[in-house]
Each structure stands twice: as C-alpha cells, then as structure tokens.
Design a protein around this motif. Structure first.
Motif, PDB file in Angstrom:
ATOM      1  N   UNK A  47       0.807  -1.217   0.000  1.00  4.83           N
ATOM      2  CA  UNK A  47       0.000   0.000   0.000  1.00  4.83           C
ATOM      3  C   UNK A  47       0.837   1.261   0.000  1.00  4.83           C
ATOM      4  N   UNK A  48       1.920   1.270   0.774  1.00  2.99           N
ATOM      5  CA  UNK A  48       2.804   2.443   0.825  1.00  2.99           C
ATOM      6  C   UNK A  48       3.479   2.672  -0.524  1.00  2.99           C
ATOM      7  N   UNK A 296      10.600  -1.491   7.812  1.00  2.00           N
ATOM      8  CA  UNK A 296      10.133  -0.510   8.796  1.00  2.00           C
ATOM      9  C   UNK A 296      11.264  -0.024   9.692  1.00  2.00           C
ATOM     10  N   UNK A 297      12.225  -0.873  10.002  1.00  2.00           N
ATOM     11  CA  UNK A 297      13.301  -0.503  10.916  1.00  2.00           C
ATOM     12  C   UNK A 297      14.412   0.287  10.234  1.00  2.00           C
ATOM     13  N   UNK A 298      14.659   0.049   8.960  1.00  2.00           N
ATOM     14  CA  UNK A 298      15.838   0.611   8.312  1.00  2.00           C
ATOM     15  C   UNK A 298      15.526   1.656   7.244  1.00  2.00           C
ATOM     16  N   UNK A 299      14.262   1.927   7.000  1.00  3.08           N
ATOM     17  CA  UNK A 299      13.905   2.911   5.975  1.00  3.08           C
ATOM     18  C   UNK A 299      13.021   3.981   6.598  1.00  3.08           C
ATOM     19  N   UNK A 300      13.441   5.232   6.480  1.00  3.98           N
ATOM     20  CA  UNK A 300      12.649   6.343   6.996  1.00  3.98           C
ATOM     21  C   UNK A 300      11.350   6.501   6.202  1.00  3.98           C
ATOM     22  N   UNK A 301      11.403   6.222   4.911  1.00  4.63           N
ATOM     23  CA  UNK A 301      10.210   6.351   4.069  1.00  4.63           C
ATOM     24  C   UNK A 301       9.131   5.355   4.495  1.00  4.63           C
ATOM     25  N   UNK A 302       9.525   4.098   4.699  1.00  3.33           N
ATOM     26  CA  UNK A 302       8.543   3.097   5.124  1.00  3.33           C
ATOM     27  C   UNK A 302       8.089   3.362   6.554  1.00  3.33           C
ATOM     28  N   UNK A 303       8.983   3.864   7.394  1.00  8.13           N
ATOM     29  CA  UNK A 303       8.602   4.146   8.781  1.00  8.13           C
ATOM     30  C   UNK A 303       7.541   5.239   8.835  1.00  8.13           C
ATOM     31  N   UNK A 304       7.734   6.293   8.060  1.00  8.69           N
ATOM     32  CA  UNK A 304       6.724   7.347   8.029  1.00  8.69           C
ATOM     33  C   UNK A 304       5.418   6.847   7.419  1.00  8.69           C
ATOM     34  N   UNK A 305       5.525   5.966   6.430  1.00 11.09           N
ATOM     35  CA  UNK A 305       4.317   5.404   5.847  1.00 11.09           C
ATOM     36  C   UNK A 305       3.535   4.549   6.832  1.00 11.09           C
ATOM     37  N   UNK A 306       4.257   3.739   7.629  1.00 12.79           N
ATOM     38  CA  UNK A 306       3.588   2.933   8.644  1.00 12.79           C
ATOM     39  C   UNK A 306       2.946   3.822   9.716  1.00 12.79           C
ATOM     40  N   UNK A 307       3.640   4.901  10.103  1.00  7.08           N
ATOM     41  CA  UNK A 307       3.083   5.812  11.100  1.00  7.08           C
ATOM     42  C   UNK A 307       1.821   6.495  10.576  1.00  7.08           C
ATOM     43  N   UNK A 308       1.866   6.966   9.319  1.00  4.49           N
ATOM     44  CA  UNK A 308       0.681   7.603   8.754  1.00  4.49           C
ATOM     45  C   UNK A 308      -0.491   6.651   8.632  1.00  4.49           C
TER      46      UNK A 308
END
Length: 410
Positions: A47-48, A296-308
């Motif tokens: 989805x992200x 999720x742990x190593x990518x800022x882009x995926x981390x922000x996507x999971x948070x959103x």
C-alpha cells in the motif's frame, strides 16, 4: 542417486506426516502467526509503495521491492495456510490438485524472490554509482522486467509439478509423494544438482557481489552538499536491501540443507528427522514476515508510511477530505449562506452590538504582529513626532541654533 530417486516414499516438498501430537499443534501455531504477521506487513508495504508511486515517477527499486512483497504475500495466502492444515491433521487430506501444485508454486515464489533480489542488487549498484543522476524509467520497461522474472521463476521448478502425485494406499491415509519414472532418473539426477545452484547459489552470490560494490561506492564522500545527501540516502538504501538479502539467505539455507539431504540419502543411510524438516520449512516461511519488519526498521520512508497508516486507522474522527469540503461549500452556496457568516442561532446578543471589523484592519493587525518594532526605533520616531512643526519646516536650522541657546534660561 538412482536408488534414492526410486524410493517409493519420497514426500513432495519435504513434507512428512507427523506422528507426534506436540508437532501437530506447534507447527500450525507458528505458521498461523507467520500468516497474520506476514499478511499485515506485506499489505502495508504494498500500500505504501502504490501510494508513493502515484505522487512521482516510477522507480525500478520500488517496483522490485513491490514484487518482493507480492511474492511474500502469495506465499502467505496460497501456501502457508494449506501447509498448516496438512501438519495439523498429520496426513495429506487436501486433494490431488494441491498435491500437484503446492510444491511447485512454493518454489516458484521463492525463485521469484531470489531473482528479484539479484536484479535489485544490480539496480542498487547503478544508483550508488551516481546517486545524483536522474533516470527516467517507463512503466512498460518495469512490467517487462517483472514479467521475465516470473516466467523464469514459474518455469524452473516445473519438474516438481510433473512428478508430484497423490497415492492412496489400501490401508492408511493418502500420501503426497514424488513418483519418478525409470526413464526420468537421469534427468532428475542432473536436476537435483543444478536446481539449488540456479535458484539459491547463483542469484544470491550475484546479489552479494553487487551489494559489496555498491557499499564501496557509498563510502566515497562527495564534494557538494547535494552529493553528500544523495550518498547518505544511497548508503541507507544499500544497507536495507543488504539486510533483506542476508536475512533471506540465512533463513532459507536450512531448507536447502534438508532438501539436499533428502534427495541424496542412500538406501540404508539416515533420513532427515521429521522435526528438522518441519522446522526448516517454518523458518523459510518466516522470511515473508521478516522483510516488512526490516523495511520498517531501516527505511525512513517506510517508517513514516507505517506511522501515517497507523494514525489513519486509530483516528476516531477522520479528517474531512477536500471533496467533502467542496460538497459542503456547494451546499452552502445553493442555500444562499456564505461560509464566513455564522448562523443566526450562533450569534449572541453581545456579538450583535459589536460592529463587524473591517478586513483591512485585521490585515494590518496581522502585519504588526508579524513585524515587531524595536525599542530604539520607536523612541526615535517618538522624539521626531514631539518636535514642533515649525522646527521641522525650518529650511536653515543651523542659523537658529544660537538663538535657541540664548533663549534658554541659565
């Protein structure tokens, strides 16, 4: 080799009927957890990536990561649940079609993942070689690349489909085994040697080679700030993809050890233990739930996507979308009520007495708040305003300085 291939009970995919009650409970429980975690994680990753692809141009690396998550999702949906059901019953009761296709489809998805990792390693090296270079890739090029990967992945394990068969003995439960005709012994003798090399060793060795070169390019420091920023981003991307490759290799290796042991065992040699075979398959399936965690742990882009995504799911009152706001404005216009005027019920008596402030006065107040006046400047203008107009209009003030001094009392 021919003796081992001619054994009547060579179970397809390494699956063996479980006798122990503990294994019948433990293995399906672990596979159930893997299903839930892998499904949630890979759906979020897909989805992200799809949401980000709508914003900008298509990226080859993002498309390959999407393909990797798609293969994991296929394993989670169409392989792991049926394998858990077979382990829970202790016998193969899923029918002829699943016996023929489950092993082939499982190996096809794993082959697609290994080939995708090899291609993404080459792409990562090209990006690390020149991070500032803008490369435009069309959609049909990406689709053609993914189509080739899946065609090769579906074609390599076809012999496993051909020789898988469901046997129902007169006494006992049905067995899903590999039945190899005598004329195919030489073919399978070569296949069991070349198959691990083509699916596991060659793609992952290729991937490690290019990741090593990409990491070496990331160690070079750029002379400009933009180049340094691109190199930092390239280094983070390389480390994330390298972590995915190392995790897949380590967790897939035990399954290949059991696979080679099973195919190369002698007639009177020791067979792989049932617990070892089941554990290697569980660890292999766990790769599908480990990859989203690494992203999720190593990518800022995926981390922000999971948070959103988490904020959207946990938000009690969803924020109004721009379409809803336009519909509300259209309704107000049709009713003749401007948006800035409050309704009559909301106006209090005190508010009715107060005149409406002018728009320019509110704008000037905002400007004053945004531009504060310094104390020295304010004192200067205060002194200038206190001076009489005559003195301000005097064209020759230096001639009257002496007169002003005489008029002052001593």
């Amino acid at each position: 080799m021919n003796i081992s291939l001619a054994q009547p009970h060579h179970y397809a995919g390494g699956y063996e009927p479980q006798v122990s009650k503990e294994w019948k409970v433990a293995i399906p429980a672990f596979l159930g957890v893997i299903c839930l975690a892998g499904f949630a994680g890979n759906v979020c990753v897909i989805g992200i990536l799809l949401y980000n692809s709508k914003k900008g141009k298509p990226s080859m690396i993002h498309s390959l990561i999407l393909n990797l998550s798609f293969a994991d999702l296929l394993l989670i949906l169409f392989v792991v649940p049926f394998r858990a059901a077979a382990y829970s019953k202790g016998a193969w009761s899923l029918g002829w079609f699943l016996c023929k296709t489950s092993v082939w489809f499982q190996d096809a998805c794993m082959t697609a993942k290994s080939l995708t990792i090899a291609v993404v390693a080459k792409t990562c090296f090209m990006y690390a070689n020149d991070p500032a270079k803008q490369v435009t890739i069309k959609w049909h090029t990406i689709c053609a690349m993914l189509l080739v990967i899946w065609l090769v992945a579906l074609g390599i394990p076809l012999p496993l489909w051909f020789f898988s068969s469901l046997r129902e003995p007169e006494r006992g439960s049905a067995l899903c085994i590999m039945v190899i005709p005598s004329q195919a012994h030489e073919f399978m003798s070569a296949f069991v040697k070349l198959y691990p090399l083509a699916v596991f060793c060659a793609p992952l060795t290729f991937a490690f080679f290019y990741f090593w070169r990409a990491y070496g390019r990331c160690q070079r420091r750029g002379t400009k700030t933009q180049n340094l920023r691109n190199q930092i981003r390239s280094r983070c991307l390389t480390m994330m993809l390298l972590s995915v490759t190392v995790t897949s290799t380590v967790m897939w290796l035990p399954n290949w050890i059991s696979w080679l042991w099973l195919w190369h065992q002698t007639k009177y040699g020791p067979a792989p233990p049932q617990g070892f075979m089941a554990t290697t398959q569980v660890v292999m399936f766990a790769i599908s739930s480990a990859n989203p965690l690494i992203f999720a742990l190593m990518s800022e882009e995926f981390r922000e996507g999971f948070k959103g995504l988490w904020k959207r799911l946990t938000l009690k009152k969803p924020l109004p979308s721009p379409e809803d706001q336009e519909e509300t404005a259209a309704e107000n216009d049709s009713e003749g009520i401007p948006e800035s005027v409050p309704s009559p019920e909301a106006v209090t008596p005190d508010q009715e007495k107060e005149p409406a402030p002018l728009s320019h006065s509110s704008e000037s107040m905002e400007i004053k708040k945004e531009m504060p006046i310094l104390p020295d400047v304010e004192q200067f203008w205060h002194d200038r305003e206190a001076v009489p107009d005559a003195q301000d209009n005097d064209p020759i003030p230096w001639e009257h300085e002496g007169q002003e001094t005489e008029k002052k009392p001593i």
